[in-house]
Write a protein that holds these residues in place. Structure first.
Motif, PDB file in Angstrom:
ATOM      1  N   UNK A   1      68.248 -23.572  37.636  1.00  0.00           N
ATOM      2  CA  UNK A   1      67.410 -21.941  36.412  1.00  0.00           C
ATOM      3  C   UNK A   1      69.162 -21.339  35.306  1.00  0.00           C
ATOM      4  N   UNK A   2      69.423 -21.163  36.284  1.00  0.00           N
ATOM      5  CA  UNK A   2      71.594 -20.244  35.978  1.00  0.00           C
ATOM      6  C   UNK A   2      71.465 -21.186  34.171  1.00  0.00           C
ATOM      7  N   UNK A   3      71.710 -22.656  34.493  1.00  0.00           N
ATOM      8  CA  UNK A   3      72.287 -23.699  33.515  1.00  0.00           C
ATOM      9  C   UNK A   3      71.806 -23.611  32.041  1.00  0.00           C
ATOM     10  N   UNK A   4      69.807 -24.144  33.122  1.00  0.00           N
ATOM     11  CA  UNK A   4      69.516 -24.596  31.386  1.00  0.00           C
ATOM     12  C   UNK A   4      68.632 -22.817  31.012  1.00  0.00           C
ATOM     13  N   UNK A   5      68.145 -21.838  31.892  1.00  0.00           N
ATOM     14  CA  UNK A   5      66.651 -20.961  31.121  1.00  0.00           C
ATOM     15  C   UNK A   5      67.869 -20.196  30.659  1.00  0.00           C
ATOM     16  N   UNK A   6      66.412 -19.044  29.885  1.00  0.00           N
ATOM     17  CA  UNK A   6      66.932 -18.041  28.663  1.00  0.00           C
ATOM     18  C   UNK A   6      66.792 -16.863  30.205  1.00  0.00           C
ATOM     19  N   UNK A   7      68.062 -15.928  30.090  1.00  0.00           N
ATOM     20  CA  UNK A   7      67.702 -14.968  31.177  1.00  0.00           C
ATOM     21  C   UNK A   7      67.318 -13.465  30.884  1.00  0.00           C
ATOM     22  N   UNK A   8      66.376 -13.254  31.760  1.00  0.00           N
ATOM     23  CA  UNK A   8      65.798 -11.865  31.530  1.00  0.00           C
ATOM     24  C   UNK A   8      65.098 -11.208  30.686  1.00  0.00           C
ATOM     25  N   UNK A   9      63.768 -12.731  30.318  1.00  0.00           N
ATOM     26  CA  UNK A   9      63.013 -12.644  29.131  1.00  0.00           C
ATOM     27  C   UNK A   9      61.740 -11.683  29.751  1.00  0.00           C
ATOM     28  N   UNK A  10      61.308 -11.920  31.338  1.00  0.00           N
ATOM     29  CA  UNK A  10      60.205 -10.738  31.547  1.00  0.00           C
ATOM     30  C   UNK A  10      60.862  -9.379  31.365  1.00  0.00           C
ATOM     31  N   UNK A  11      62.015  -9.085  32.529  1.00  0.00           N
ATOM     32  CA  UNK A  11      62.596  -7.354  31.871  1.00  0.00           C
ATOM     33  C   UNK A  11      62.339  -7.210  30.745  1.00  0.00           C
ATOM     34  N   UNK A  12      62.585  -8.600  29.449  1.00  0.00           N
ATOM     35  CA  UNK A  12      62.479  -7.805  28.056  1.00  0.00           C
ATOM     36  C   UNK A  12      61.210  -7.617  27.874  1.00  0.00           C
ATOM     37  N   UNK A  13      59.950  -8.577  27.886  1.00  0.00           N
ATOM     38  CA  UNK A  13      58.988  -7.903  27.254  1.00  0.00           C
ATOM     39  C   UNK A  13      58.324  -7.257  27.593  1.00  0.00           C
ATOM     40  N   UNK A  14      58.834  -6.562  29.438  1.00  0.00           N
ATOM     41  CA  UNK A  14      58.341  -5.578  29.596  1.00  0.00           C
ATOM     42  C   UNK A  14      58.705  -4.483  28.640  1.00  0.00           C
ATOM     43  N   UNK A  15      60.368  -3.871  28.907  1.00  0.00           N
ATOM     44  CA  UNK A  15      61.441  -3.215  27.933  1.00  0.00           C
ATOM     45  C   UNK A  15      60.908  -2.758  26.650  1.00  0.00           C
ATOM     46  N   UNK A  16      60.407  -3.830  25.862  1.00  0.00           N
ATOM     47  CA  UNK A  16      59.890  -4.194  24.607  1.00  0.00           C
ATOM     48  C   UNK A  16      57.745  -3.120  24.420  1.00  0.00           C
ATOM     49  N   UNK A  17      57.879  -3.713  25.617  1.00  0.00           N
ATOM     50  CA  UNK A  17      55.941  -3.148  25.430  1.00  0.00           C
ATOM     51  C   UNK A  17      56.282  -1.579  25.715  1.00  0.00           C
ATOM     52  N   UNK A  18      57.259  -1.640  27.076  1.00  0.00           N
ATOM     53  CA  UNK A  18      57.335  -0.037  27.057  1.00  0.00           C
ATOM     54  C   UNK A  18      57.017   1.148  25.826  1.00  0.00           C
ATOM     55  N   UNK A  19      58.518   0.398  25.318  1.00  0.00           N
ATOM     56  CA  UNK A  19      59.572   1.417  24.332  1.00  0.00           C
ATOM     57  C   UNK A  19      58.565   1.889  23.698  1.00  0.00           C
ATOM     58  N   UNK A  20      58.266   0.468  23.106  1.00  0.00           N
ATOM     59  CA  UNK A  20      56.909   0.509  22.057  1.00  0.00           C
ATOM     60  C   UNK A  20      55.457   1.653  22.769  1.00  0.00           C
ATOM     61  N   UNK A  21      55.321   1.235  23.834  1.00  0.00           N
ATOM     62  CA  UNK A  21      54.155   2.182  23.497  1.00  0.00           C
ATOM     63  C   UNK A  21      54.734   4.616  23.745  1.00  0.00           C
ATOM     64  N   UNK A  22      56.326   4.187  24.471  1.00  0.00           N
ATOM     65  CA  UNK A  22      56.677   5.667  25.139  1.00  0.00           C
ATOM     66  C   UNK A  22      56.813   6.265  23.821  1.00  0.00           C
ATOM     67  N   UNK A  23      57.619   5.585  22.535  1.00  0.00           N
ATOM     68  CA  UNK A  23      57.918   5.806  20.924  1.00  0.00           C
ATOM     69  C   UNK A  23      56.123   6.373  20.740  1.00  0.00           C
ATOM     70  N   UNK A  24      55.117   5.592  20.666  1.00  0.00           N
ATOM     71  CA  UNK A  24      54.086   6.066  19.944  1.00  0.00           C
ATOM     72  C   UNK A  24      53.104   7.965  21.008  1.00  0.00           C
ATOM     73  N   UNK A  25      53.689   7.689  22.208  1.00  0.00           N
ATOM     74  CA  UNK A  25      53.137   9.193  23.250  1.00  0.00           C
ATOM     75  C   UNK A  25      54.119   9.796  22.516  1.00  0.00           C
TER      76      UNK A  25
END
Lengths: 366, 366
Positions: B198-222
């Protein structure tokens, strides 16, 4: 009775298997070459289904694909045994024997390649009693032994396992898709079963019968006697006892296309005297229906066999050529292939034909 | 850092995953519903890839198929975990965790269904760093971990295993055929690997990033602030740090067809002022290329994201409609997705595009 098969028997077996292929099943020529190459001077033990143990573990092996592709795309040679090994590994159990799933065409030979390579015996029986185009069209399935899990081996060493429970149509549907993407041909192991299940679900002694048919035709030629009479005599004492001459004439038209992994089409054969209505044979890999002037002369699952008029050499649909002089035989199939449940699987309705099954011996033949 | 995901996080995660889907990956809405249904008040442990043990045994899970079908053909719900179990049974080993193979679209959700059902943790990483249409387009494969054996589960309980050794294109080719015959959607488990891999071949922390992106969009709207600024701020500290506005305007044309198991087509977006040349976006499930007047503004594997102009809600290709007011963003991808070997797998050449890769931050934007 169990017996021993040698390389010298293979040309006769191939001829008989082509006849039982009823136009399809793939030309056994290439399969025969592969068996000869592996077998050399050794022998293959053929087990009589009435003599095997109830718990003998049998894994049938076969090739699937369109016959038009099978004759052009040669196997690497390692696939038949690989398919067996994939299924053994998946099941966690070694086979005691292999067996054909169909006795017509190339699939008479595939289990012999496996036997020659592995030393396993071959059970003298099959699940089609002829050739059929689909993996679900098996007496095995009709009488309660299902095809899954199926193992599929590709020439590039691809290993595929398909398990659709007792839905053999679904298994065929998925395995066909893989076979098409492998280039039109795949090698399979499926319908793993016990000796008791072989006795309950298989058409018995069809390998012996194919060998006897091929031998009878050859010996009649050598003795300059009538090979068609030899065919009739050979079948008289088997479960395929009714033989009718449906037509004699000249091939005047063949429409053939390879589509969705099958070779489908129509052949037309003009009468020998040039007068009267041609015979029309519809096929999907195998010959399904013989019609003359709208009248059904023979229909699946009974055998419709096109043979060279002089020598009785059987001709596959992909071997049909304009101008060939041929005789067309209708041959009855065993009762276990004509029950309502069998006809539902591989009778006219199984092929979308809107005609009832009529035994060839009851069809009106002029 | 490892963290815990709850049902309340799913709408934000889905929004971010749709953005990372770059038009494809399937709408995560249905996947989100399935996770919520199974998860209830429980939580899912998300493991940071830098903190997992070297020998942690990870089996990624996903859905494969055409997004146009995914939104219409709902899964029975049992398939994701069944695919994991099939592969575990085949390998004779239980998984310690699951993981996405792609972080964009519905495949951000499928491992969460498995996690909610089985209690397994999910590794915060993926093999695409976005969404791609083919199973071979994985950083896993690019850096030496291969997809075989792949397990495929159908909604009718069909079980398929495909093993093509280290040929991931062949695996994709065969699995796609099965998926098409399952009706256009299948559930898969593949690319089984260790924590070290996983460490050698995967793109790291993309689930966190997706969550952060979705949250940032919502919070900006609010907060009634600019959601596009929030996207840029969120990405600034990630491996996806360059964000460019490629175009703003109105959707005037969408050509879309579902063929060979993929949704392929072209979208055209007229400029906001009605003057000038429209932007043309070519897609195969995902957006591959943004062209204006023959000039390439962004190209795969960089992200080309179409968002609703006011709310920054990401729009999938099957959600594109005439008249929508949209803003198109180009977003840079991590360096591990832009190496020569990565570009060979999923750069322009991987999609048959006769254009060189140019990083979006280096493309000429007016």
């Amino acid at each position: 009775m169990s017996w021993t098969l040698h390389a010298a028997d293979l040309p006769d077996l191939a001829r008989g298997a082509t006849l039982l292929g009823t136009g399809g099943g793939g030309d056994p020529y290439i399969g025969r070459m592969l068996v000869e190459q592996v077998l050399g001077d050794a022998a293959i033990t053929i087990l009589d289904p009435d003599e095997i143990e109830d718990d003998l573990f049998v894994i049938p092996t076969a090739q699937m694909g369109a016959p038009t592709v099978m004759v052009e795309k040669l196997p690497a040679g390692t696939e038949p045994t690989l398919s067996l090994r994939i299924l053994e590994d998946h099941l966690g159990r070694r086979a005691d024997a292999t067996m054909p799933i169909e006795c017509g065409g190339i699939n008479s030979m595939i289990p012999l390649i496996v036997a020659a390579e592995t030393g396993l015996p071959v059970v003298d029986a099959d699940g089609m009693g002829r050739a059929f185009p689909e993996l679900s069209m098996e007496t095995f399935a009709v009488y309660g032994t299902h095809g899954s899990p199926l193992a599929l081996a590709g020439e590039g060493g691809e290993r595929v396992i398909i398990d659709t429970g007792d839905d053999d149509h679904r298994m065929e549907w998925l395995a066909r898709a893989v076979t098409i993407r492998l280039g039109g041909v795949g090698h399979i192991a499926e319908y793993a079963m016990t000796g008791a299940e072989v006795r309950r679900t298989a058409v018995p002694r069809t390998l012996s019968m194919a060998l006897a048919l091929g031998r009878a035709i050859r010996e009649a030629r050598e003795a300059k006697t009538d090979p068609f009479a030899a065919i009739e005599q050979t079948l008289a004492t088997t479960l395929y006892s009714h033989v009718r001459v449906l037509h004699q004439g000249k091939v005047v038209d063949v429409e053939r296309r390879t589509t969705e992994g099958f070779a489908k089409g129509v052949a037309r054969i003009a009468p020998a005297d040039g007068q009267g209505v041609p015979l029309e044979i519809r096929f999907q890999n195998e010959n399904l229906l013989a019609l003359r002037d709208g009248e059904c002369l023979a229909i699946v699952p009974d055998l419709i066999c096109v043979l060279e008029a002089e020598t009785a050499e059987p001709i596959t649909t992909e071997g049909l050529r304009y101008g060939q002089r041929v005789r067309v035989l209708g041959i009855s199939t065993p009762e276990m292939m004509r029950t309502p449940e069998a006809l539902a699987a591989f009778g006219p309705a199984g092929f979308g034909l809107d005609l009832p099954f009529r035994p060839v011996e009851a069809c009106g033949v002029p």
